[in-house]
Design a protein around this motif. Structure first.
Motif, PDB file in Angstrom:
ATOM      1  N   ILE A 157      10.474  -2.001  11.895  1.00  0.00           N
ATOM      2  CA  ILE A 157      11.962  -1.022  12.164  1.00  0.00           C
ATOM      3  C   ILE A 157      11.779  -0.495  13.581  1.00  0.00           C
ATOM      4  N   ASP A 158      12.682  -0.896  14.475  1.00  0.00           N
ATOM      5  CA  ASP A 158      13.982  -1.673  14.508  1.00  0.00           C
ATOM      6  C   ASP A 158      13.645  -2.856  15.374  1.00  0.00           C
ATOM      7  N   TRP A 159      14.790  -3.539  15.733  1.00  0.00           N
ATOM      8  CA  TRP A 159      15.142  -4.745  16.348  1.00  0.00           C
ATOM      9  C   TRP A 159      14.172  -4.614  17.979  1.00  0.00           C
ATOM     10  N   ARG A 160      14.275  -3.433  18.285  1.00  0.00           N
ATOM     11  CA  ARG A 160      13.474  -3.370  19.666  1.00  0.00           C
ATOM     12  C   ARG A 160      11.802  -3.500  19.406  1.00  0.00           C
ATOM     13  N   TYR A 161      11.641  -3.024  18.534  1.00  0.00           N
ATOM     14  CA  TYR A 161       9.969  -2.991  18.131  1.00  0.00           C
ATOM     15  C   TYR A 161       9.554  -4.458  17.589  1.00  0.00           C
ATOM     16  N   SER A 162      10.557  -5.235  16.959  1.00  0.00           N
ATOM     17  CA  SER A 162      10.372  -6.354  16.394  1.00  0.00           C
ATOM     18  C   SER A 162      10.137  -7.299  17.577  1.00  0.00           C
ATOM     19  N   ILE A 163      10.779  -7.327  18.982  1.00  0.00           N
ATOM     20  CA  ILE A 163      10.752  -7.985  19.910  1.00  0.00           C
ATOM     21  C   ILE A 163       9.535  -7.832  20.639  1.00  0.00           C
ATOM     22  N   MET A 164       9.090  -6.671  20.572  1.00  0.00           N
ATOM     23  CA  MET A 164       7.701  -5.867  21.333  1.00  0.00           C
ATOM     24  C   MET A 164       6.537  -6.498  20.687  1.00  0.00           C
ATOM     25  N   VAL A 165       6.623  -6.291  19.336  1.00  0.00           N
ATOM     26  CA  VAL A 165       5.404  -7.037  18.730  1.00  0.00           C
ATOM     27  C   VAL A 165       5.712  -8.596  18.617  1.00  0.00           C
ATOM     28  N   PHE A 166       6.511  -9.333  18.827  1.00  0.00           N
ATOM     29  CA  PHE A 166       6.626 -10.608  18.800  1.00  0.00           C
ATOM     30  C   PHE A 166       5.855 -10.926  19.979  1.00  0.00           C
ATOM     31  N   LEU A 223      -2.976 -10.777  -4.878  1.00  0.00           N
ATOM     32  CA  LEU A 223      -3.598 -10.538  -6.394  1.00  0.00           C
ATOM     33  C   LEU A 223      -2.375 -10.296  -7.405  1.00  0.00           C
ATOM     34  N   SER A 224      -1.422  -9.604  -7.066  1.00  0.00           N
ATOM     35  CA  SER A 224      -0.249  -9.622  -8.137  1.00  0.00           C
ATOM     36  C   SER A 224       0.210 -10.965  -8.567  1.00  0.00           C
ATOM     37  N   ASN A 225       0.244 -11.728  -7.865  1.00  0.00           N
ATOM     38  CA  ASN A 225       0.851 -13.271  -8.093  1.00  0.00           C
ATOM     39  C   ASN A 225      -0.310 -13.982  -8.761  1.00  0.00           C
ATOM     40  N   MET A 226      -1.611 -13.732  -8.497  1.00  0.00           N
ATOM     41  CA  MET A 226      -2.754 -14.363  -9.044  1.00  0.00           C
ATOM     42  C   MET A 226      -2.755 -14.150 -10.525  1.00  0.00           C
ATOM     43  N   ARG A 227      -2.615 -12.706 -10.752  1.00  0.00           N
ATOM     44  CA  ARG A 227      -2.517 -12.196 -12.099  1.00  0.00           C
ATOM     45  C   ARG A 227      -1.399 -12.234 -12.957  1.00  0.00           C
ATOM     46  N   HIS A 228      -0.311 -12.878 -12.343  1.00  0.00           N
ATOM     47  CA  HIS A 228       1.131 -13.069 -12.901  1.00  0.00           C
ATOM     48  C   HIS A 228       1.641 -11.834 -13.125  1.00  0.00           C
ATOM     49  N   LEU A 229       1.505 -10.725 -12.453  1.00  0.00           N
ATOM     50  CA  LEU A 229       2.216  -9.691 -12.486  1.00  0.00           C
ATOM     51  C   LEU A 229       3.615  -9.264 -11.883  1.00  0.00           C
ATOM     52  N   HIS A 230       4.283  -8.352 -12.214  1.00  0.00           N
ATOM     53  CA  HIS A 230       5.628  -8.188 -11.625  1.00  0.00           C
ATOM     54  C   HIS A 230       5.513  -7.099 -10.670  1.00  0.00           C
ATOM     55  N   ILE A 231       4.631  -7.091  -9.739  1.00  0.00           N
ATOM     56  CA  ILE A 231       4.613  -5.952  -8.942  1.00  0.00           C
ATOM     57  C   ILE A 231       4.916  -6.421  -7.406  1.00  0.00           C
ATOM     58  N   ARG A 232       6.181  -5.856  -6.890  1.00  0.00           N
ATOM     59  CA  ARG A 232       6.727  -6.195  -5.612  1.00  0.00           C
ATOM     60  C   ARG A 232       6.050  -5.228  -4.561  1.00  0.00           C
ATOM     61  N   PHE A 233       5.906  -5.874  -3.200  1.00  0.00           N
ATOM     62  CA  PHE A 233       5.340  -4.969  -2.150  1.00  0.00           C
ATOM     63  C   PHE A 233       6.217  -5.022  -0.886  1.00  0.00           C
ATOM     64  N   THR A 234       6.397  -3.893  -0.152  1.00  0.00           N
ATOM     65  CA  THR A 234       7.154  -3.848   0.867  1.00  0.00           C
ATOM     66  C   THR A 234       6.230  -3.182   1.984  1.00  0.00           C
ATOM     67  N   ASP A 235       5.825  -3.776   2.997  1.00  0.00           N
ATOM     68  CA  ASP A 235       4.966  -3.233   4.120  1.00  0.00           C
ATOM     69  C   ASP A 235       5.938  -2.659   5.097  1.00  0.00           C
ATOM     70  N   ILE A 236       6.054  -1.583   5.207  1.00  0.00           N
ATOM     71  CA  ILE A 236       7.278  -0.908   6.435  1.00  0.00           C
ATOM     72  C   ILE A 236       6.484  -0.610   7.652  1.00  0.00           C
ATOM     73  N   ARG A 237       6.806  -1.230   8.711  1.00  0.00           N
ATOM     74  CA  ARG A 237       5.998  -0.871   9.911  1.00  0.00           C
ATOM     75  C   ARG A 237       6.967  -0.531  11.221  1.00  0.00           C
ATOM     76  N   PRO A 238       7.249   1.039  11.090  1.00  0.00           N
ATOM     77  CA  PRO A 238       8.039   1.491  12.206  1.00  0.00           C
ATOM     78  C   PRO A 238       7.281   1.643  13.319  1.00  0.00           C
TER      79      PRO A 238
END
Length: 245
Positions: A216-225, A161-176
């Motif tokens: 976060i972190d690499w161990r969980y990245s492997i598990m999620v994969f 939506l931010s890109n559709m409206r040409h806004l300068h709002i950035r998002f970070t989804d943190i998944r520990p």
């Protein structure tokens, strides 16, 4: 001037993130239900901290958030750390609905309020602490995993939506994964338990790098994969829990 607001700063990850930002010279607004815990942070840095006692599930929370923004003179960064999580294999209805109140309703009204503020004020960064639990439906914690999947998809939608409206709002989804915080206290043994200070450092690093999604972190990245590769017909027969139920 660097200004940030952290929702859920009274303990756990939110408190540690607040400490890191203060050490880096940020002015911060901190919000949570327990005002006494917030005042402990303010007492150590009185000129750099604004405090707001807030319950994200209440209808007055958006107004309190905007009041906090006003007292700070604006905000560049918004971090949403508030959340609840319970194993609920007996499917107690009150437990499920209280999880919805915080992780869905509270999350939505807080993030939307900040999105609309930033849309009218030259943008900024929004970071949300969700969870790897949103990857799959977890039988031991139905509403928790579902609410985190909601957060994952909602942030993705707002980013579009931010890109559709040409806004300068950035998002970070943190998944520990599992983090050693009061949220997990007394609820069983958790594998690959991470230190909250380590997780907080990784969060700040990911936000600075403008990462869209950070596991976060690499161990969980492997598990999620590998989780993503498991077919539904196999997943529904698995027993995914950290203790006997």
């Amino acid at each position: 001037m660097k200004r940030a607001i952290i929702i859920g700063a009274s303990s756990g990850i939110g408190r540690e993130v607040s400490k890191i930002l203060l050490a880096e010279g940020w002015n911060i607004g901190i919000a949570a239900r327990r005002e006494d815990k917030l005042l402990e942070i303010k007492e150590l840095n009185p000129g750099m901290v604004e405090v707001c006692a807030m319950d994200v599930t209440k209808r007055d929370a958006p107004g309190k958030l905007l009041d906090l923004v006003g007292r700070m003179g604006g905000v560049n960064l918004f971090i949403y750390c508030s959340g609840v999580g319970h194993q609920n294999p007996r499917l107690d209805l009150d437990t499920e609905l209280s999880t919805v109140d915080v992780n869905v309703f509270g999350f939505t009204q807080m993030v939307d309020t900040m999105f609309n503020y930033m849309a009218d004020n030259l943008g900024g960064d929004i970071a949300v602490i969700s969870s790897i639990a949103g990857t799959k439906g977890l039988g031991a914690a139905p509403c928790y995993s579902a609410s985190k999947a909601y957060q994952n998809n909602y942030i993705q939608a707002l980013e579009q939506l931010s890109n559709m409206r040409h806004l300068h709002i950035r998002f970070t989804d943190i998944r520990p994964g599992f983090v050693d915080t009061p949220l997990l206290s007394g609820s069983g043994h958790y594998p690959m338990l991470m230190d909250k200070k380590y997780v907080a450092r990784q969060i700040v690093k990911a936000v600075k790098a403008h990462r869209h999604v950070k596991i976060i972190d690499w161990r969980y990245s492997i598990m999620v994969f590998f989780w993503r590769l498991i077919p539904r017909r196999v997943w529904r027969k698995m027993n995914v829990t950290n203790k006997k139920i």
